[in-house]
Design an enzyme around this catalytic site. Structure first.
Site, mmCIF file in Angstrom:
data_model
loop_
_atom_site.group_PDB
_atom_site.id
_atom_site.type_symbol
_atom_site.label_atom_id
_atom_site.label_comp_id
_atom_site.label_asym_id
_atom_site.label_seq_id
_atom_site.Cartn_x
_atom_site.Cartn_y
_atom_site.Cartn_z
ATOM 1 N N LYS A 13 0.827 -1.223 0.000
ATOM 2 C CA LYS A 13 0.000 0.000 0.000
ATOM 3 C C LYS A 13 0.856 1.265 0.000
ATOM 4 O O LYS A 13 0.603 2.188 -0.760
ATOM 5 C CB LYS A 13 -0.930 0.055 1.229
ATOM 6 C CG LYS A 13 -1.946 -1.045 1.321
ATOM 7 C CD LYS A 13 -2.939 -0.786 2.437
ATOM 8 C CE LYS A 13 -2.339 -0.656 3.821
ATOM 9 N NZ LYS A 13 -1.707 -1.857 4.356
ATOM 10 N N ARG A 91 -9.153 1.544 9.800
ATOM 11 C CA ARG A 91 -8.766 0.164 10.097
ATOM 12 C C ARG A 91 -9.809 -0.541 10.947
ATOM 13 O O ARG A 91 -9.639 -1.725 11.260
ATOM 14 C CB ARG A 91 -7.439 0.164 10.857
ATOM 15 C CG ARG A 91 -6.210 -0.148 9.992
ATOM 16 C CD ARG A 91 -5.010 0.069 10.880
ATOM 17 N NE ARG A 91 -3.836 -0.651 10.543
ATOM 18 C CZ ARG A 91 -2.757 -0.108 9.983
ATOM 19 N NH1 ARG A 91 -2.770 1.149 9.601
ATOM 20 N NH2 ARG A 91 -1.679 -0.819 9.801
ATOM 21 N N ARG A 130 11.474 -5.529 4.445
ATOM 22 C CA ARG A 130 11.244 -4.092 4.247
ATOM 23 C C ARG A 130 12.285 -3.274 5.026
ATOM 24 O O ARG A 130 12.574 -3.565 6.179
ATOM 25 C CB ARG A 130 9.838 -3.746 4.751
ATOM 26 C CG ARG A 130 9.522 -2.271 4.675
ATOM 27 C CD ARG A 130 8.068 -2.009 4.574
ATOM 28 N NE ARG A 130 7.306 -2.374 5.759
ATOM 29 C CZ ARG A 130 5.974 -2.360 5.797
ATOM 30 N NH1 ARG A 130 5.289 -2.010 4.727
ATOM 31 N NH2 ARG A 130 5.342 -2.695 6.890
ATOM 32 N N ARG A 158 11.786 -1.196 10.659
ATOM 33 C CA ARG A 158 10.788 -0.727 11.629
ATOM 34 C C ARG A 158 10.670 -1.701 12.792
ATOM 35 O O ARG A 158 10.786 -2.903 12.601
ATOM 36 C CB ARG A 158 9.412 -0.635 10.940
ATOM 37 C CG ARG A 158 9.187 0.656 10.217
ATOM 38 C CD ARG A 158 7.963 0.615 9.368
ATOM 39 N NE ARG A 158 6.777 0.061 10.000
ATOM 40 C CZ ARG A 158 5.564 0.093 9.450
ATOM 41 N NH1 ARG A 158 5.396 0.669 8.277
ATOM 42 N NH2 ARG A 158 4.530 -0.429 10.058
ATOM 43 N N ARG A 169 0.097 -8.440 13.683
ATOM 44 C CA ARG A 169 -0.536 -7.426 12.823
ATOM 45 C C ARG A 169 -1.486 -8.067 11.820
ATOM 46 O O ARG A 169 -2.536 -7.520 11.509
ATOM 47 C CB ARG A 169 0.553 -6.597 12.114
ATOM 48 C CG ARG A 169 1.287 -5.677 13.092
ATOM 49 C CD ARG A 169 2.566 -5.131 12.512
ATOM 50 N NE ARG A 169 2.339 -4.246 11.392
ATOM 51 C CZ ARG A 169 3.272 -3.935 10.496
ATOM 52 N NH1 ARG A 169 4.478 -4.430 10.594
ATOM 53 N NH2 ARG A 169 2.981 -3.116 9.518
#
Ligand code: AMP
Length: 215
Positions: A13, A91, A130, A158, A169
């Protein structure tokens, strides 16, 4: 144009958000980015947010909704128009209801909800690879979108991109966010995007959808 990107963490996204915003002149409203920006600051909010992030759980709806409303106001002041792309928001159903109400107050409505579709088993690999550049904030993926040879980067991971947190998550996504697909389907706003493909193919598929929205 007002659009929403909906999909699990690591479905691409954020990367597509940047591309779409450039192409269609939209402002990206990423609640994750807003929170990370606040976390960097040495304020009571910064400290609170640092403690909350990293667990993989969602922040309370009222905190998030206030941040979004404030951001929409700021962007309108800058631009005099509402050209928005929501990434990572809403969300929960409570957030979706709040967004609907907030947009209604300013005579705006959502044009399209792009639902990023990818199997869970592919997500863990993608998210663990990532990395973000400290200086520019640009997001890379060591497998799918690595920095070019001549790019000078200083990459970090992160706190919530570790395998363990990603699993939480994903669970949170399926329990609290995925019901929004049905919520927006009922409003005829959903367009599916197969996001388990190369950046370029996903980009083209999204363009085909958004080019048909004339605003
Ligand atoms: P993201 O960068 O969108 O993956 O968000 C990172 C983390 O920030 C999430 O795992 C949540 O803890 C928090 N967060 C971001 N957006 C929201 C939201 N709309 N509602 C609740 N928590 C959020």
């Amino acid at each position: 144009m007002i659009i929403i990107l909906l999909g699990p963490p690591g479905s691409g996204k954020g990367t597509q958000a940047e591309i779409i915003c450039k192409k269609y002149g939209l402002h990206q409203v990423s609640t994750g980015d807003i929170l990370r920006d606040k976390m960097k600051r040495d304020t009571p909010d910064g400290k609170k947010f640092r403690e909350m992030m990293g667990t993989g759980d969602l922040f309370p709806d009222d905190i998030i909704n206030d941040l979004v409303k404030e951001r929409i106001k700021e962007l309108f002041k800058e631009d005099g128009d509402y050209k928005l792309l929501f990434d990572g928001y809403p969300r929960t159903v409570a957030q979706a209801d709040f967004l609907y109400k907030t947009l209604k107050e300013i005579n705006q409505q959502i044009d399209c909800v792009l639902v990023f579709d990818i199997e869970d088993k592919h997500i863990v690999d993608r998210v663990s690879a990532r990395r973000i550049d400290k200086k520019t904030g640009k997001v890379y993926n060591l497998i799918f979108n690595p920095p070019k040879d001549d790019e000078e980067v200083d990459l970090y991971q992160r706190v919530d991109d570790t395998e363990e947190v990603i699993k939480t998550r994903l669970k949170v996504y399926h329990e609290q966010t995925a019901p929004l697909i049905d919520y927006y389907s009922k409003l005829n706003l959903v367009k599916d995007v197969d996001s388990d493909d190369t950046l370029e193919v996903v980009k083209q598929n999204i363009s085909k959808i958004l080019d048909n929205i004339k605003k």
